[in-house]
Design an enzyme around this catalytic site. Structure first.
Site, PDB file in Angstrom:
ATOM      1  N   GLU A 156     -57.936  88.790  40.579  1.00 44.10           N
ATOM      2  CA  GLU A 156     -57.957  89.375  39.108  1.00 44.10           C
ATOM      3  C   GLU A 156     -56.593  89.303  38.407  1.00 44.10           C
ATOM      4  O   GLU A 156     -55.355  89.285  38.995  1.00 44.10           O
ATOM      5  CB  GLU A 156     -58.255  90.889  39.425  1.00 44.10           C
ATOM      6  CG  GLU A 156     -58.596  91.616  37.976  1.00 44.10           C
ATOM      7  CD  GLU A 156     -59.224  92.897  38.100  1.00 44.10           C
ATOM      8  OE1 GLU A 156     -59.126  93.568  39.182  1.00 44.10           O
ATOM      9  OE2 GLU A 156     -59.886  93.381  37.045  1.00 44.10           O
TER      10      GLU A 156
ATOM     11  N   HIS B 240     -58.203  93.176  43.775  1.00 43.35           N
ATOM     12  CA  HIS B 240     -58.216  93.739  42.423  1.00 43.35           C
ATOM     13  C   HIS B 240     -56.661  93.929  42.048  1.00 43.35           C
ATOM     14  O   HIS B 240     -55.826  93.898  42.665  1.00 43.35           O
ATOM     15  CB  HIS B 240     -58.564  95.420  42.767  1.00 43.35           C
ATOM     16  CG  HIS B 240     -58.195  96.328  41.643  1.00 43.35           C
ATOM     17  ND1 HIS B 240     -57.183  97.299  41.707  1.00 43.35           N
ATOM     18  CD2 HIS B 240     -58.503  96.331  40.613  1.00 43.35           C
ATOM     19  CE1 HIS B 240     -57.261  98.008  40.707  1.00 43.35           C
ATOM     20  NE2 HIS B 240     -57.928  97.376  39.976  1.00 43.35           N
ATOM     21  N   ALA B 241     -56.742  93.710  40.836  1.00 46.38           N
ATOM     22  CA  ALA B 241     -55.038  93.800  39.933  1.00 46.38           C
ATOM     23  C   ALA B 241     -55.198  94.608  38.979  1.00 46.38           C
ATOM     24  O   ALA B 241     -56.233  94.970  38.580  1.00 46.38           O
ATOM     25  CB  ALA B 241     -54.683  92.380  40.197  1.00 46.38           C
ATOM     26  N   GLY B 242     -54.259  94.361  37.962  1.00 47.23           N
ATOM     27  CA  GLY B 242     -54.242  95.117  36.944  1.00 47.23           C
ATOM     28  C   GLY B 242     -53.412  96.271  36.761  1.00 47.23           C
ATOM     29  O   GLY B 242     -52.414  96.196  37.695  1.00 47.23           O
TER      30      GLY B 242
ATOM     31  N   SER C 105     -59.994 100.938  29.465  1.00 46.48           N
ATOM     32  CA  SER C 105     -61.314 101.631  29.331  1.00 46.48           C
ATOM     33  C   SER C 105     -62.414 101.134  29.925  1.00 46.48           C
ATOM     34  O   SER C 105     -62.710 100.229  29.830  1.00 46.48           O
ATOM     35  CB  SER C 105     -61.381 101.975  27.922  1.00 46.48           C
ATOM     36  OG  SER C 105     -61.680 100.843  27.151  1.00 46.48           O
ATOM     37  N   ASP C 106     -62.968 102.135  30.578  1.00 48.69           N
ATOM     38  CA  ASP C 106     -64.227 101.660  31.346  1.00 48.69           C
ATOM     39  C   ASP C 106     -65.181 102.834  31.471  1.00 48.69           C
ATOM     40  O   ASP C 106     -65.019 103.994  30.985  1.00 48.69           O
ATOM     41  CB  ASP C 106     -63.933 100.974  32.627  1.00 48.69           C
ATOM     42  CG  ASP C 106     -63.273 101.990  33.839  1.00 48.69           C
ATOM     43  OD1 ASP C 106     -63.946 103.104  33.971  1.00 48.69           O
ATOM     44  OD2 ASP C 106     -62.346 101.415  34.429  1.00 48.69           O
TER      45      ASP C 106
ATOM     46  N   GLU D 258     -61.356  98.365  45.355  1.00 41.49           N
ATOM     47  CA  GLU D 258     -60.035  98.700  44.801  1.00 41.49           C
ATOM     48  C   GLU D 258     -59.875 100.173  45.204  1.00 41.49           C
ATOM     49  O   GLU D 258     -58.735 100.822  45.092  1.00 41.49           O
ATOM     50  CB  GLU D 258     -60.215  98.577  43.227  1.00 41.49           C
ATOM     51  CG  GLU D 258     -60.949  99.233  42.455  1.00 41.49           C
ATOM     52  CD  GLU D 258     -60.984  99.105  41.186  1.00 41.49           C
ATOM     53  OE1 GLU D 258     -61.440  98.149  40.541  1.00 41.49           O
ATOM     54  OE2 GLU D 258     -60.363  99.975  40.316  1.00 41.49           O
TER      55      GLU D 258
ATOM     56  N   ASP E 138     -68.563  94.999  36.066  1.00 41.42           N
ATOM     57  CA  ASP E 138     -67.790  96.096  36.858  1.00 41.42           C
ATOM     58  C   ASP E 138     -68.278  97.485  36.314  1.00 41.42           C
ATOM     59  O   ASP E 138     -68.030  97.832  35.152  1.00 41.42           O
ATOM     60  CB  ASP E 138     -66.440  95.841  36.543  1.00 41.42           C
ATOM     61  CG  ASP E 138     -65.456  96.836  37.551  1.00 41.42           C
ATOM     62  OD1 ASP E 138     -65.884  97.709  38.020  1.00 41.42           O
ATOM     63  OD2 ASP E 138     -64.320  96.737  37.238  1.00 41.42           O
TER      64      ASP E 138
ATOM     65  N   LYS F 177     -64.345  89.132  33.429  1.00 45.21           N
ATOM     66  CA  LYS F 177     -65.078  90.461  34.013  1.00 45.21           C
ATOM     67  C   LYS F 177     -65.358  91.457  32.664  1.00 45.21           C
ATOM     68  O   LYS F 177     -64.499  91.229  31.992  1.00 45.21           O
ATOM     69  CB  LYS F 177     -64.384  90.959  35.086  1.00 45.21           C
ATOM     70  CG  LYS F 177     -65.310  91.956  35.564  1.00 45.21           C
ATOM     71  CD  LYS F 177     -64.382  92.229  36.981  1.00 45.21           C
ATOM     72  CE  LYS F 177     -63.260  93.163  36.712  1.00 45.21           C
ATOM     73  NZ  LYS F 177     -62.639  93.435  38.247  1.00 45.21           N
TER      74      LYS F 177
ATOM     75  N   LYS G   3     -66.657  95.227  31.614  1.00 42.57           N
ATOM     76  CA  LYS G   3     -66.745  96.676  32.129  1.00 42.57           C
ATOM     77  C   LYS G   3     -68.345  96.855  31.727  1.00 42.57           C
ATOM     78  O   LYS G   3     -68.629  96.586  30.444  1.00 42.57           O
ATOM     79  CB  LYS G   3     -65.996  97.423  31.731  1.00 42.57           C
ATOM     80  CG  LYS G   3     -64.633  97.302  32.242  1.00 42.57           C
ATOM     81  CD  LYS G   3     -64.276  97.617  33.503  1.00 42.57           C
ATOM     82  CE  LYS G   3     -62.836  97.164  33.913  1.00 42.57           C
ATOM     83  NZ  LYS G   3     -62.630  97.718  35.258  1.00 42.57           N
TER      84      LYS G   3
ATOM     85  N   TYR H 247     -51.840 104.500  32.061  1.00 45.29           N
ATOM     86  CA  TYR H 247     -51.489 103.715  33.352  1.00 45.29           C
ATOM     87  C   TYR H 247     -50.150 104.171  33.878  1.00 45.29           C
ATOM     88  O   TYR H 247     -49.149 104.347  33.240  1.00 45.29           O
ATOM     89  CB  TYR H 247     -51.442 102.301  33.151  1.00 45.29           C
ATOM     90  CG  TYR H 247     -52.762 101.653  33.179  1.00 45.29           C
ATOM     91  CD1 TYR H 247     -53.816 102.314  33.611  1.00 45.29           C
ATOM     92  CD2 TYR H 247     -52.920 100.037  33.224  1.00 45.29           C
ATOM     93  CE1 TYR H 247     -55.035 101.661  33.499  1.00 45.29           C
ATOM     94  CE2 TYR H 247     -54.082  99.783  33.241  1.00 45.29           C
ATOM     95  CZ  TYR H 247     -55.286 100.314  33.393  1.00 45.29           C
ATOM     96  OH  TYR H 247     -56.349  99.650  33.642  1.00 45.29           O
TER      97      TYR H 247
ATOM     98  N   GLU I 243     -69.282  94.797  40.450  1.00 41.43           N
ATOM     99  CA  GLU I 243     -68.357  95.463  40.936  1.00 41.43           C
ATOM    100  C   GLU I 243     -68.542  96.792  41.076  1.00 41.43           C
ATOM    101  O   GLU I 243     -68.609  97.416  40.059  1.00 41.43           O
ATOM    102  CB  GLU I 243     -67.011  95.038  40.419  1.00 41.43           C
ATOM    103  CG  GLU I 243     -65.751  95.498  41.124  1.00 41.43           C
ATOM    104  CD  GLU I 243     -64.541  94.827  40.346  1.00 41.43           C
ATOM    105  OE1 GLU I 243     -64.628  93.527  39.943  1.00 41.43           O
ATOM    106  OE2 GLU I 243     -63.455  95.250  40.037  1.00 41.43           O
TER     107      GLU I 243
ATOM    108  N   ASN J  65     -67.228 100.404  38.121  1.00 44.08           N
ATOM    109  CA  ASN J  65     -66.282 101.474  38.103  1.00 44.08           C
ATOM    110  C   ASN J  65     -67.048 102.829  38.746  1.00 44.08           C
ATOM    111  O   ASN J  65     -66.734 103.908  38.358  1.00 44.08           O
ATOM    112  CB  ASN J  65     -65.723 101.901  36.943  1.00 44.08           C
ATOM    113  CG  ASN J  65     -64.780 100.524  36.583  1.00 44.08           C
ATOM    114  OD1 ASN J  65     -65.056  99.723  35.833  1.00 44.08           O
ATOM    115  ND2 ASN J  65     -63.589 100.623  36.940  1.00 44.08           N
TER     116      ASN J  65
ATOM    117  N   ASP K 250     -56.680  96.260  47.466  1.00 44.18           N
ATOM    118  CA  ASP K 250     -55.774  96.601  46.566  1.00 44.18           C
ATOM    119  C   ASP K 250     -54.393  96.874  47.231  1.00 44.18           C
ATOM    120  O   ASP K 250     -54.375  97.353  48.313  1.00 44.18           O
ATOM    121  CB  ASP K 250     -56.306  98.008  45.805  1.00 44.18           C
ATOM    122  CG  ASP K 250     -55.326  98.735  44.841  1.00 44.18           C
ATOM    123  OD1 ASP K 250     -55.736  98.758  43.653  1.00 44.18           O
ATOM    124  OD2 ASP K 250     -54.368  99.175  45.062  1.00 44.18           O
TER     125      ASP K 250
END
Lengths: 430, 430
Positions: free
Chosen positions: A381, A350-352, A25-26, A300, A247, A217, A219, A34, A273, A249, A323
């Site tokens: 990340e 960027h990852a996740g 969540s951001d 990303e 970040d 990091k 958000k 996802y 970011e 977003n 990304d």
């Protein structure tokens, strides 16, 4: 060339109900689910491997993304298993009719990325090497052939790319051995999701430092008072020596971004970011000028190498966050690594998401061995969810990605995970 | 608010075999099959109209584009027929999960554009007015509400937009009457497709001048000697007083673009259109500086208002060529018209394709009455094919678009055309 061919392209609309825990969540994505638009390349090679790739999305629209991959099937059936991936990239990206749907951006470009990455998984498995090693052992000429320089030559020509790669030839074996021995540094985003309360933030910050991470990091961007409080908690918990990136977003317009970041400066954020739209090259440059020495990181959602080229030309970013599944796959990311090397900007992927950690580790390790030759100020990340669905999940230990050694691109999901999380199954379970 | 609702969203994958005649052939698109991902909004209003919209593509991938429109259906069913279109735009464009697929670019953004345009067709039909008049008669406040200023405020704020619109209030009725009486200037691209031979080029140039056009356009960029010869033929045929624009359809890198255009300078080209990637804001600016006084025109592939903002900030273009079906519909094009007015850059819309002439005439006429207040140096592209498939096709006479008077956005295709050219029907015919 092998006589074995691609015989089928399977596609799967895979969804995980991550919104239930507010993982991910951001300020712009309050409740992502996802998801992956996933494909498998089947071949007629006796006993041979299959190639796996995917585009990452956050839920609704994953069906459209899957349909775009399916639409590429006629281009793929019958291709040799060892098809030239530089040529395949050009065929797909520059298809005169498909490119109208971008060009080189959005759903169709990500679909091509998923396909290209699946071919790289197949190639690395057939070579018996993890992708980063397969790439790192290629010659400078082979690597340059993989890259399409269209729209890049005002910033990077093929001969400049060759020079960069040849300069890195010396010391390759030593750097490869170093990666195998000690891995690559990681930072963690797991403490900082916007939906977590202060106690969970404090606990996860403490755990991150204990686990050996030197950067975390958070958000930001929904509420300035909340951001101040959360950043203060993180700074108090981590101490002054841990880098804390923030970040947004894409939450802000340019003037708001500048004011907001300045208001957070007392807590010593390392980078901001995605302060604004990923399309705003000039806006990022204006922000970078206004907030220095705080750094700007972005990438990303940057659609392709042409936008990265301009961000490097304009001074829009201090850290380039490629990304693995946004642009058109490994080939385009090699172009981006070369551009970053030319401009001397560190790449911090960027990852996740779903499987992005699994993919980008290969790109950073290849970068270290063969392109930039440096780990200084570079970091990947790491987010600690959904790895259990992968056949060869990332291993992060003492704050570092351990080098993958299994053949392939680490992109293959477990058959049970595919079966359980297919959209149809998800619907049945609801 | 009306109690009548949207009850169904029909989608159609419509394809025309234009590649058979090489209509539409250019340096990047040798054999397009002009297509439309088309939708119809059905309502439960007794005796009420339906709303029609579409995204234009050039063939392969039109199925993906259609699927993206279909994916928006759940957002639309049950909406009032007079739903607030500023709010609907924000709901669709900023949907937190869907925006991952762009954000604001490519297949999903064009799908939103098609939907928004269909709602405008419905609104204009229910108001009993052609769209340009419906928009032109709105107040400055109503128009500003339609626009999303996110990511624009470093270049254009809502209050600046209000000022621009209020300054145009005076003289609106006179300009509306003028449009009704004399229409809006057009130029023609019909002579200049790359696949036509020299005799056909010469004949079509002569006809264009006889028909009253004061500007024509030629495709260039495949072969420099061919371009020199074709431009010489066109210049000899048209004489020195006709503006001849040339269009490279993104063929070149920046350094090549500059050399190529300079080589064509002796034939006095008026503007060079799409000299390089539509994503290359800085590249277009470099080209514009290098080739002045020859102008740069671009925009048909510019993904959204954020890129246009930067092109205006950077001096990337002398003529802004908005496209009715590339960005997210009428609302985003109003933002683009306002940005162009702020920067004093003339808007000369891209048209042709399937139904783009039908759509953009409304935007230019609205621009004249309510935004820029000027026709100086402004002109709408015209291509003379596929109009027969529309219920209210454009009327171009003496080189000018005649004002549409039928209620709606001129976006409705004839039922027979839909039935004959649906993908399934096309397959059956092949």
């Amino acid at each position: 060339m092998s006589r074995a061919r691609i015989t089928a392209v399977e596609t799967h609309d895979i969804r995980f109900p991550t919104s239930l825990q507010l993982d991910g969540s951001d300020a712009m994505n309050p409740d992502p689910d996802y998801s992956a638009a996933y494909l498998v390349l089947r071949t007629d090679e006796p006993g041979g491997p299959s190639g796996h790739g995917f585009a990452f999305t956050i839920g609704r629209g994953n069906d459209v993304q899957t349909a775009a991959i399916t639409a590429l099937t006629p281009y793929l059936i019958g291709k040799p298993v060892d098809t030239d991936l530089g040529d395949l990239w050009r065929e797909l990206v520059h298809d005169s009719q498909l490119r109208w749907l971008g060009p080189e951006k959005g759903v169709m470009h990500m679909a091509i990325g998923a396909v290209i990455n699946a071919f790289w998984d197949l190639a690395a498995k057939r070579a018996g090497l993890p992708l980063w090693q397969l790439l790192a052992r290629m010659s400078a000429e082979e690597i340059v052939h993989l890259v399409d320089f269209r729209y890049l030559t005002d910033a990077l020509t093929p001969s400049e790319a060759l020079t960069i790669l040849r300069e890195r030839t010396r010391g390759k074996p030593a750097r490869e051995a170093e990666i195998l021995a000690t891995g690559y540094p990681a930072y963690t985003t797991s403490p900082g999701w916007l939906g977590y309360d202060d106690d969970k933030l404090r606990r996860l910050c403490k755990e991150a430092v204990q686990q050996g991470f030197r950067q975390i990091k958070l958000k930001v961007g929904a509420d300035l008072d909340d951001d101040r409080r959360r950043l203060r908690i993180a700074r108090e918990t981590c101490g002054p020596d841990i880098r804390i990136a923030v970040d947004a977003n894409q939450r802000w317009d340019v003037p708001i971004a500048i004011d907001w970041i300045r208001a957070l400066a007392p807590y010593d954020p390392w980078w901001i970011e995605e302060p604004t739209s990923p399309d705003d090259i000039l806006g990022h440059a204006a922000i970078a000028r206004a907030i220095a020495p705080i750094k700007v990181a972005t990438g990303e959602h940057v659609q392709n190498r042409i936008v990265f080229k301009q961000m490097l030309q304009a001074g829009s970013l201090d850290y380039l966050q490629l990304d693995a599944a946004r642009v058109a796959g490994v080939n385009e990311n090699i172009a981006i690594l070369l551009l970053a090397a030319k401009f001397g900007v560190p790449v911090c992927p960027h990852a996740g998401g779903v499987g992005l950690c699994e993919l980008v580790q290969h790109l950073s390790m290849f970068d270290y061995v063969a392109v930039s030759g440096s780990m200084d100020d570079r970091i990947i990340e790491y987010v600690d969810h959904l790895h259990e669905h992968f056949v060869n999940p990332v291993v992060v230990r003492d704050g570092r990605y351990q080098a993958p050694t299994a053949p392939g691109f680490s992109s293959e999901m477990r058959a049970e995970s595919l079966a359980i999380h297919r959209m149809d199954s998800a619907r049945t379970r609801a």
